[in-house]
Design an enzyme around this catalytic site. Structure first.
Site, PDB file in Angstrom:
ATOM      1  CG  HIS A 120      -2.066  -1.008   1.068  1.00 31.33           C
ATOM      2  ND1 HIS A 120      -2.840  -1.402   2.130  1.00 31.33           N
ATOM      3  CD2 HIS A 120      -2.524  -1.713  -0.010  1.00 31.33           C
ATOM      4  CE1 HIS A 120      -3.726  -2.313   1.729  1.00 31.33           C
ATOM      5  NE2 HIS A 120      -3.545  -2.505   0.436  1.00 31.33           N
ATOM      6  CB  CYS A 128       7.272  12.172 -10.366  1.00 29.18           C
ATOM      7  SG  CYS A 128       6.562  12.680 -11.960  1.00 29.18           S
ATOM      8  CB  CYS A 131       9.495  10.435 -14.383  1.00 29.64           C
ATOM      9  SG  CYS A 131       9.966  11.514 -12.994  1.00 29.64           S
ATOM     10  CB  CYS A 155       8.842  14.472 -16.255  1.00 26.85           C
ATOM     11  SG  CYS A 155       7.806  13.821 -14.930  1.00 26.85           S
ATOM     12  CB  SER A 193      -3.883  -7.872   8.715  1.00 27.46           C
ATOM     13  OG  SER A 193      -4.728  -7.630   7.605  1.00 27.46           O
ATOM     14  CB  SER A 194      -9.273  -6.451   9.908  1.00 29.38           C
ATOM     15  OG  SER A 194      -9.067  -5.586   8.802  1.00 29.38           O
ATOM     16  CG  ASN A 218      -6.448  -8.657  14.042  1.00 25.03           C
ATOM     17  OD1 ASN A 218      -5.681  -7.700  13.902  1.00 25.03           O
ATOM     18  ND2 ASN A 218      -7.748  -8.552  13.821  1.00 25.03           N
ATOM     19  CB  ILE A 236       1.315  -7.512  17.986  1.00 26.27           C
ATOM     20  CG1 ILE A 236       0.045  -7.877  17.205  1.00 26.27           C
ATOM     21  CG2 ILE A 236       2.561  -7.951  17.224  1.00 26.27           C
ATOM     22  CD1 ILE A 236      -0.153  -7.056  15.958  1.00 26.27           C
TER      23      ILE A 236
END
Length: 249
Positions: A120, A128, A131, A155, A193-194, A218, A236
């Protein structure tokens, strides 16, 4: 058998562990998650990629969040969970860390950048859109304060934080690398993580389908719990610190 002992046993028996992390590992560092009550999206609406590209006002709004740090995604320090993962990487037990997080905390905890697969993106710098040139956020501050529409000096393409926004294509290279790691591992360890955001959430289940063991840590149950070899609903950092001690015995 205790939670830590059960997880330590799985890790000890594995030869190639892939760690898959979500917001839950970073909330222990004070970084808000996205979807829960009080999370980022309950306080501000996401800006879709198409709107960012099409509207200067939306770009200004997006960059205002960056420079005001209103989303709270950066500036925190790694916690015990991050450091435990880094130690497992250093020991050669964990071969890669696939993360949905954008906070750079795995790298800050000592995991080499080339072993962190950020599906993600990363909120600590910009790129950019044309480029791909990388820009450090601090270097853009004077231009932002001068009211510029932030564009590439090479650019003239639009600059955006290196996160994957709603409506923005997933990074094909990162997803392919994550898929490969899922196929090669013999244990996929999910931390925080769900497992509801796809296509990212397909990675642990693909590892399981290919014969790997699956452990999910979790605070809340996930839809993939029925397929897991071990499910632990706990914090955790304390758990992973205990796991490390047992592995070193």
């Amino acid at each position: 058998m205790s939670d830590a002992a059960a997880l330590a046993r799985l890790i000890d028996k594995a030869s190639r562990v892939v760690v898959f992390t979500g917001a839950g590992i970073s909330t222990e560092s004070g970084i808000p998650d996205f979807r829960s009550p009080g999370g980022v999206w309950s306080k501000m609406k996401p800006i879709y990629f198409q709107d960012f590209v099409a509207s200067r006002d939306k770009r200004r709004e997006s960059w205002a969040r960056v420079f005001n740090r209103s989303a709270g995604w950066v500036g925190a320090s790694p916690n015990a969970g991050h450091f435990a993962v880094a130690k497992l990487v250093a020991a050669g037990k964990v071969t890669s860390v696939i993360t949905q997080n954008v906070d750079n905390l795995h790298q800050d905890s000592g995991v080499p950048d080339d072993l962190v697969i950020e599906i993600h993106g990363n909120a600590t710098y910009a790129r950019c859109l044309t480029c791909g040139k990388r820009y450090e956020i601090d270097s853009l501050t004077p231009r932002w304060e001068a009211g510029e529409d932030l564009t590439c000096v090479f650019c003239t393409g639009l600059l955006k934080t290196a996160t994957i926004s709603f409506g923005q294509p997933m990074p094909e290279d990162k997803m392919a690398l994550a898929a490969e790691e899922a196929l090669l591992c013999d244990l996929c360890l999910v931390l925080g993580s769900s497992l509801v955001v796809y296509p990212a959430a397909s990675i642990p289940i693909e590892a399981k389908r290919n014969g790997a063991r699956l452990a999910i840590v979790n605070r809340e149950p996930t839809d993939q719990d029925p397929y897991a070899d071990l499910v632990l609903n706990t914090e955790i950092g304390p758990l992973m610190s205990d796991v490390l001690e047992r592995l070193s015995d």
